[in-house]
Scaffold this motif. Structure first.
Motif, mmCIF file in Angstrom:
data_model
loop_
_atom_site.group_PDB
_atom_site.id
_atom_site.type_symbol
_atom_site.label_atom_id
_atom_site.label_comp_id
_atom_site.label_asym_id
_atom_site.label_seq_id
_atom_site.Cartn_x
_atom_site.Cartn_y
_atom_site.Cartn_z
ATOM 1 N N VAL A 22 0.824 -1.218 0.000
ATOM 2 C CA VAL A 22 0.000 0.000 0.000
ATOM 3 C C VAL A 22 0.852 1.260 0.000
ATOM 4 O O VAL A 22 0.627 2.184 -0.791
ATOM 5 N N GLU A 24 4.077 1.673 -0.828
ATOM 6 C CA GLU A 24 4.888 1.814 -2.032
ATOM 7 C C GLU A 24 4.041 2.220 -3.237
ATOM 8 O O GLU A 24 4.494 2.974 -4.094
ATOM 9 N N SER A 25 2.797 1.744 -3.279
ATOM 10 C CA SER A 25 1.906 2.090 -4.396
ATOM 11 C C SER A 25 1.412 3.529 -4.304
ATOM 12 O O SER A 25 0.946 4.093 -5.304
ATOM 13 N N ASN A 26 1.489 4.106 -3.102
ATOM 14 C CA ASN A 26 0.967 5.464 -2.894
ATOM 15 C C ASN A 26 2.035 6.386 -2.312
ATOM 16 O O ASN A 26 1.713 7.354 -1.632
ATOM 17 N N ARG A 27 3.279 6.093 -2.609
ATOM 18 C CA ARG A 27 4.376 6.868 -2.018
ATOM 19 C C ARG A 27 4.250 8.361 -2.326
ATOM 20 O O ARG A 27 4.476 9.217 -1.465
ATOM 21 N N VAL A 29 1.501 10.106 -2.911
ATOM 22 C CA VAL A 29 0.388 10.673 -2.142
ATOM 23 C C VAL A 29 0.815 10.919 -0.700
ATOM 24 O O VAL A 29 0.540 11.982 -0.124
ATOM 25 N N PHE A 30 1.476 9.941 -0.105
ATOM 26 C CA PHE A 30 1.952 10.110 1.264
ATOM 27 C C PHE A 30 2.931 11.281 1.358
ATOM 28 O O PHE A 30 2.903 12.062 2.317
ATOM 29 N N ASP A 61 -10.265 8.387 0.723
ATOM 30 C CA ASP A 61 -8.834 8.328 0.489
ATOM 31 C C ASP A 61 -8.095 8.988 1.649
ATOM 32 O O ASP A 61 -8.696 9.613 2.527
ATOM 33 N N LEU A 62 -6.779 8.875 1.636
ATOM 34 C CA LEU A 62 -5.953 9.495 2.664
ATOM 35 C C LEU A 62 -6.206 11.003 2.725
ATOM 36 O O LEU A 62 -6.275 11.672 1.695
#
Length: 215
Positions: A22, A24-27, A29-30, A61-62
């Protein structure tokens, strides 16, 4: 602090799994959230119950939801007495600092906190009536709702209390001066929701008919 223990192995494993997938797939965005901060439009006050997965209900979403959880999704009246008020502090931060546009009180079926209040008010939970009970004194916020419950069996009355407690919290929100003024000038709207965990249904409070209706 020698009494603090290492994290359970299964949680460590789950973390590493999350980090490798999760995260790594959204690095990106984080990274954006870390750099720019949060700007949620919605605050939700919900129950601590582990069965109530708030973000998944709305596919959030985040960074989309500012969430505060407590026993039975209660909000006390405005009371600036210098003591510790975690829920009031969260509400103040959400409204005055984050400037959320919607504030939702989210209750649910089979709420243990509501059942505890029901039993306490009926005289069947003497431990909760003890002055030393943090849970009991917190559930006192809900007592006014118990007094107005309709006749019926325990099951139907407990569900009625689950919904009535949401209204108590919404009424208490209006005792906060900064929330009352925000509601009146239209910069924030209040909402009451009740979730049926077993059926996946979500009901919203309709002020026109003074009842909860399915979404």
């Amino acid at each position: 602090m020698h009494y603090v223990r290492p994290l359970p192995a299964y949680l460590v494993e789950r973390y590493h799994g999350w980090k490798a997938t999760v995260f790594e797939s959204n690095r990106f965005v984080f990274g954006e959230l870390a750099a720019k901060g949060q700007q949620p439009r919605v605050m939700i006050v919900s129950c601590c119950d582990s069965r109530l997965h708030v973000t998944s209900i709305f596919g959030a979403d985040l960074g989309e939801l500012f969430i505060h959880r407590n026993i039975a999704n209660l909000i006390p009246q405005y009371e600036p007495d210098g003591l510790h008020h975690g829920t009031s502090a969260a509400v103040e931060y959400g409204v005055r600092t984050l400037k959320v546009q919607h504030l939702i009180v989210l209750g649910h079926s089979g709420c243990g906190g509501v059942e505890g209040c029901y039993n306490m008010c009926a005289g069947h939970a003497p431990d909760l009536n003890e002055k030393s009970s943090f849970v009991g004194r917190w559930l006192d916020i809900m007592r006014p709702a118990y007094d107005g419950l309709p006749a019926g069996d325990d099951s139907s009355r407990k569900q009625a209390l689950e919904k009535a407690s949401i209204l108590v919290s919404l009424q208490n929100l209006m005792t906060f001066p900064f929330i009352r003024s925000a509601v009146l000038d239209g910069s924030i709207s209040l909402h009451g929701l009740w979730k049926d965990i077993g059926e996946g249904l979500l009901e919203t409070y309709d002020p026109t008919d003074d009842c909860f209706v399915p979404l």
